[in-house]
Design an enzyme around this catalytic site. Structure first.
Site, PDB file in Angstrom:
ATOM      1  N   GLU A 104       7.878  24.700  -3.990  1.00 21.29           N
ATOM      2  CA  GLU A 104       7.583  23.384  -3.445  1.00 21.29           C
ATOM      3  C   GLU A 104       7.845  22.348  -4.528  1.00 21.29           C
ATOM      4  O   GLU A 104       7.717  22.649  -5.720  1.00 21.29           O
ATOM      5  CB  GLU A 104       6.136  23.302  -2.941  1.00 21.29           C
ATOM      6  CG  GLU A 104       5.846  22.084  -2.107  1.00 21.29           C
ATOM      7  CD  GLU A 104       6.834  21.900  -0.962  1.00 21.29           C
ATOM      8  OE1 GLU A 104       7.812  21.133  -1.167  1.00 21.29           O
ATOM      9  OE2 GLU A 104       6.640  22.506   0.094  1.00 21.29           O
TER      10      GLU A 104
ATOM     11  N   CYS B 145       7.890  24.480   3.696  1.00 20.36           N
ATOM     12  CA  CYS B 145       8.412  25.602   2.934  1.00 20.36           C
ATOM     13  C   CYS B 145       9.929  25.525   3.048  1.00 20.36           C
ATOM     14  O   CYS B 145      10.478  25.710   4.132  1.00 20.36           O
ATOM     15  CB  CYS B 145       7.895  26.931   3.473  1.00 20.36           C
ATOM     16  SG  CYS B 145       8.537  28.382   2.611  1.00 20.36           S
TER      17      CYS B 145
END
Length: 220
Positions: free
Chosen positions: A105, A2
């Protein structure tokens, strides 16, 4: 993994969802491009009251003599967190929820510009990511710092990336925060059933200077 997130909820809404007393110095919302080293919204428990607090996203081990005294630790792998000297005390004693509306992402293909995707809970609720935290005492004042706990990707995430934040459901928050006793370790693998929505977004978010709601708008 993340490496970037967005937070769109107002402070009072976050405080209500997590039944937490909000601090007076929370980061401004909405913010569609929250980057490492910036302040994020974190829920901690203690003394009978949850708190919604700002923390630096980037865990700083106590032996760093400056913030840049080693690698930038924005994530902690669930598989090794209990053994890593930087994290093992925090995962036992200082767990938290890192609050976001969603995270970004990047799908990487050799020879191509990385393609960003914005990932949210399919039910539209805030994303409570498992986190760890600690104060770094070598600043002028103690600095609260945190990292997101990650695990292997579930089936939905795997085509984009092989890692995923540990996303906790409301029923698991008390155990992760230490309010419901011991036994939180299995939660670091409990993400297979979390329904996620993946939105292909513009590569403008590849810049950490990009701002605005357009960052989460879908593109073809």
């Amino acid at each position: 993994m993340c490496g970037r997130m967005a937070i769109t909820l107002p402070h009072d809404a976050m405080a209500q969802v997590f039944d937490a007393a909000p601090a007076n110095d929370l980061p401004n919302t909405p913010d569609y491009n929250v980057c490492p080293t910036q302040a994020v919204h974190v829920v901690t428990a203690g003394e009978g009251q949850r708190r919604l607090r700002p923390m630096r996203w980037g865990f700083v081990p106590h032996w760093y003599d400056k913030l840049s005294g080693g690698p930038l630790l924005i994530n902690a792998r669930s598989e090794t967190i209990a053994d890593k000297p930087a994290f093992r005390a925090a995962v036992r004693e200082r767990r938290c929820l890192i609050v976001a509306s969603g995270f970004y992402e990047w799908h990487r293909v050799p020879g191509a510009v990385p393609q960003p995707w914005y990932v949210t809970r399919s039910d539209g609720s805030p994303m409570a990511m498992a986190g760890i935290w600690q104060d770094w005492s070598k600043a002028e004042a103690p600095l609260a710092t945190c990292a997101v706990v990650t695990c292997g990707a579930n089936a939905a995430m795997a085509p984009i990336h092989d890692r995923l934040p540990v996303i906790l459901s409301p029923g698991d928050w008390p155990l992760w925060l230490g309010e419901a006793g011991h036994g939180a370790a299995p939660l670091m693998r409990a993400v297979a059933d979390v329904a996620l929505t993946f939105t292909k977004v513009s590569t403008q978010v590849n810049s950490n200077r990009a701002v605005g709601e357009d960052l989460i708008a879908p593109v073809e």
